[in-house]
Design an enzyme around this catalytic site. Structure first.
Site, PDB file in Angstrom:
ATOM      1  N   HIS A 278       2.440   3.369  -9.087  1.00 12.21           N
ATOM      2  CA  HIS A 278       2.224   1.945  -9.368  1.00 12.21           C
ATOM      3  C   HIS A 278       3.428   1.344 -10.115  1.00 12.21           C
ATOM      4  O   HIS A 278       3.803   0.201  -9.876  1.00 12.21           O
ATOM      5  CB  HIS A 278       0.932   1.742 -10.160  1.00 12.21           C
ATOM      6  CG  HIS A 278      -0.300   2.151  -9.392  1.00 12.21           C
ATOM      7  ND1 HIS A 278      -0.514   1.764  -8.092  1.00 12.21           N
ATOM      8  CD2 HIS A 278      -1.354   2.941  -9.731  1.00 12.21           C
ATOM      9  CE1 HIS A 278      -1.662   2.287  -7.659  1.00 12.21           C
ATOM     10  NE2 HIS A 278      -2.187   3.004  -8.637  1.00 12.21           N
TER      11      HIS A 278
ATOM     12  N   LEU B  99      10.447 -20.592  -4.798  1.00 16.55           N
ATOM     13  CA  LEU B  99       9.455 -19.705  -4.181  1.00 16.55           C
ATOM     14  C   LEU B  99       8.094 -19.837  -4.862  1.00 16.55           C
ATOM     15  O   LEU B  99       8.006 -19.836  -6.091  1.00 16.55           O
ATOM     16  CB  LEU B  99       9.947 -18.247  -4.297  1.00 16.55           C
ATOM     17  CG  LEU B  99       8.970 -17.169  -3.816  1.00 16.55           C
ATOM     18  CD1 LEU B  99       8.809 -17.210  -2.304  1.00 16.55           C
ATOM     19  CD2 LEU B  99       9.425 -15.785  -4.265  1.00 16.55           C
TER      20      LEU B  99
ATOM     21  N   ASP C  93       0.819  -1.218   0.000  1.00 11.04           N
ATOM     22  CA  ASP C  93       0.000   0.000   0.000  1.00 11.04           C
ATOM     23  C   ASP C  93       0.853   1.268   0.000  1.00 11.04           C
ATOM     24  O   ASP C  93       1.962   1.274   0.529  1.00 11.04           O
ATOM     25  CB  ASP C  93      -0.917  -0.028   1.242  1.00 11.04           C
ATOM     26  CG  ASP C  93      -2.080   0.934   1.095  1.00 11.04           C
ATOM     27  OD1 ASP C  93      -2.330   1.434  -0.023  1.00 11.04           O
ATOM     28  OD2 ASP C  93      -2.753   1.191   2.116  1.00 11.04           O
TER      29      ASP C  93
HETATM   30  C1  IPE Z   1      -5.399  -2.615  -0.202  1.00 11.08           C
HETATM   31  O1  IPE Z   1      -5.062  -1.283  -0.371  1.00 11.08           O
HETATM   32  C2  IPE Z   1      -5.405  -3.326  -1.524  1.00 11.08           C
HETATM   33  C3  IPE Z   1      -4.099  -3.468  -2.159  1.00 11.08           C
HETATM   34  C4  IPE Z   1      -2.936  -3.155  -1.638  1.00 11.08           C
HETATM   35  C5  IPE Z   1      -4.139  -4.045  -3.476  1.00 11.08           C
HETATM   36  P1  IPE Z   1      -6.179  -0.148  -0.514  1.00 11.08           P
HETATM   37  O2  IPE Z   1      -5.441   1.117  -0.677  1.00 11.08           O
HETATM   38  O3  IPE Z   1      -7.146  -0.513  -1.576  1.00 11.08           O
HETATM   39  O4  IPE Z   1      -6.914  -0.222   0.901  1.00 11.08           O
HETATM   40  P2  IPE Z   1      -7.771   0.865   1.687  1.00 11.08           P
HETATM   41  O5  IPE Z   1      -8.780   1.410   0.722  1.00 11.08           O
HETATM   42  O6  IPE Z   1      -6.830   1.914   2.156  1.00 11.08           O
HETATM   43  O7  IPE Z   1      -8.363   0.113   2.821  1.00 11.08           O
HETATM   44  C1  IPE Z   2      -1.529   0.319  -3.390  1.00 13.55           C
HETATM   45  O1  IPE Z   2      -1.299   1.687  -3.431  1.00 13.55           O
HETATM   46  C2  IPE Z   2      -1.798  -0.268  -4.763  1.00 13.55           C
HETATM   47  C3  IPE Z   2      -3.207  -0.634  -4.993  1.00 13.55           C
HETATM   48  C4  IPE Z   2      -4.153  -0.629  -4.103  1.00 13.55           C
HETATM   49  C5  IPE Z   2      -3.545  -1.056  -6.341  1.00 13.55           C
HETATM   50  P1  IPE Z   2      -2.493   2.706  -3.449  1.00 13.55           P
HETATM   51  O2  IPE Z   2      -2.859   2.978  -4.867  1.00 13.55           O
HETATM   52  O3  IPE Z   2      -3.603   2.242  -2.581  1.00 13.55           O
HETATM   53  O4  IPE Z   2      -1.812   4.001  -2.822  1.00 13.55           O
HETATM   54  P2  IPE Z   2      -2.432   4.998  -1.760  1.00 13.55           P
HETATM   55  O5  IPE Z   2      -2.934   4.170  -0.620  1.00 13.55           O
HETATM   56  O6  IPE Z   2      -3.533   5.716  -2.459  1.00 13.55           O
HETATM   57  O7  IPE Z   2      -1.298   5.886  -1.379  1.00 13.55           O
HETATM   58 MG    MG Z   3      -4.017   2.460  -0.617  1.00 14.68          MG
END
Ligand code: IPE
Ligand code: IPE
Ligand code: MG
Length: 253
Positions: A45, A139, A28
């Site tokens: 990303h 792995l 995240d």
């Molecule tokens: C969780 O992250 C999903 C992934 C890392 C793919 P999110 O960014 O979607 O989660 P919330 O919305 O903060 O809970």
């Molecule tokens: C995690 O990073 C990747 C996915 C959930 C696809 P985020 O896109 O949720 O990044 P933040 O949480 O908005 O910083």
């Molecule tokens: Mg996120």
């Protein structure tokens, strides 16, 4: 990626480390990483994929058996269309650029999550990745893509209920193992360790059933900043935990 002798060297250097059999990672903070640099979320990303390569390499070096990474949740469909299609494109590009190397490094890849809503070409690609690496014994890398823990449990319940309806299974014979076998992680050990980056402290619907006794480590860094040194710090933290499973401290057993 490192070879066998490197693994042994690393293990010999840090015999105090306990290596989890299965690690789950909630990757995240890509968006916040990009925002802090004045870049579009999509750049975050892209940087996240680089961090993913790094942790795969670390897991190979430390001899981790299973790594499950959360890359797109069933709730991420609520994001802007452009961002969703970019993430999907990124999965395709990751496969195109990294499949050969993963295969060479004896990594077995599996994609867990619902195939609903995925284009046929993506489904074919997933099938190709899994088939190409199916023979590998190193792995085990699970990519949780279009994955939601509640949806996974609901799907398992549907499958078990249909066996009961067909008279192939008695309700009283349903055990925790029956449920475990009906999940997408069937045959894998439960995660010992779940890592979440970016300072958030929640599961966001990741491996709900499987994480019953996982150790949780939350780190402040955004996912693109998570590197080999961060991974080692997490392993040190994990190694210091006393996993009691409802019992008493290890020294009192
Ligand atoms: C969780 O992250 C999903 C992934 C890392 C793919 P999110 O960014 O979607 O989660 P919330 O919305 O903060 O809970
Ligand atoms: C995690 O990073 C990747 C996915 C959930 C696809 P985020 O896109 O949720 O990044 P933040 O949480 O908005 O910083
Ligand atoms: Mg996120």
């Amino acid at each position: 990626m490192s070879s066998e002798p490197a693994t042994q060297q690393r293990a010999a250097l840090r015999p105090d480390l306990r290596i989890p059999a299965h690690i789950g990672v909630i990757m995240d903070g890509n968006g916040r990483w990009a925002k802090a640099r004045g870049k579009p979320r999509t750049e975050g990303h892209v940087a996240g994929v680089r961090a993913l390569r790094g942790i795969v390499e670390s897991c190979i070096n430390y001899g981790v058996g299973y790594l499950t990474v959360f890359s797109f949740s069933s709730e991420n469909w609520t994001r802007p269309k452009d961002e969703i299609s970019f993430i999907f494109q990124l999965l395709r590009r990751f496969v195109a650029s990294d499949l050969e190397k993963l295969h060479r490094n004896n990594v077995r890849v599996k994609i867990i999550g619902s195939r609903d809503g995925l284009e046929d070409s993506l489904r074919r690609l997933i099938a190709e990745v899994e088939a190409t690496t199916a023979v590998n014994t190193g792995l085990k890398l699970q990519v949780a893509f279009n994955y939601g823990g509640k949806a996974e449990i609901a799907e398992a319940v549907r499958r078990i209920a249909s066996q009961v309806a067909a008279g192939r299974l008695k309700p009283e014979d349903i055990t925790e193992e029956t449920i475990g076998r009906a999940l997408s992680t069937a045959g894998m050990p439960d995660p010992d360790l779940i890592i979440r980056t970016s300072g958030e402290q929640r599961f966001s619907n990741f491996l709900l059933w499987q994480s019953a006794y996982a150790e949780l480590v939350f780190v402040e860094e955004n996912w693109p900043d998570f590197d080999a040194a961060s991974f080692l710090r997490v392993l040190e933290d994990y190694s210091s935990r006393d996993r009691r499973y409802g019992g008493v401290e290890a020294q009192q057993r």
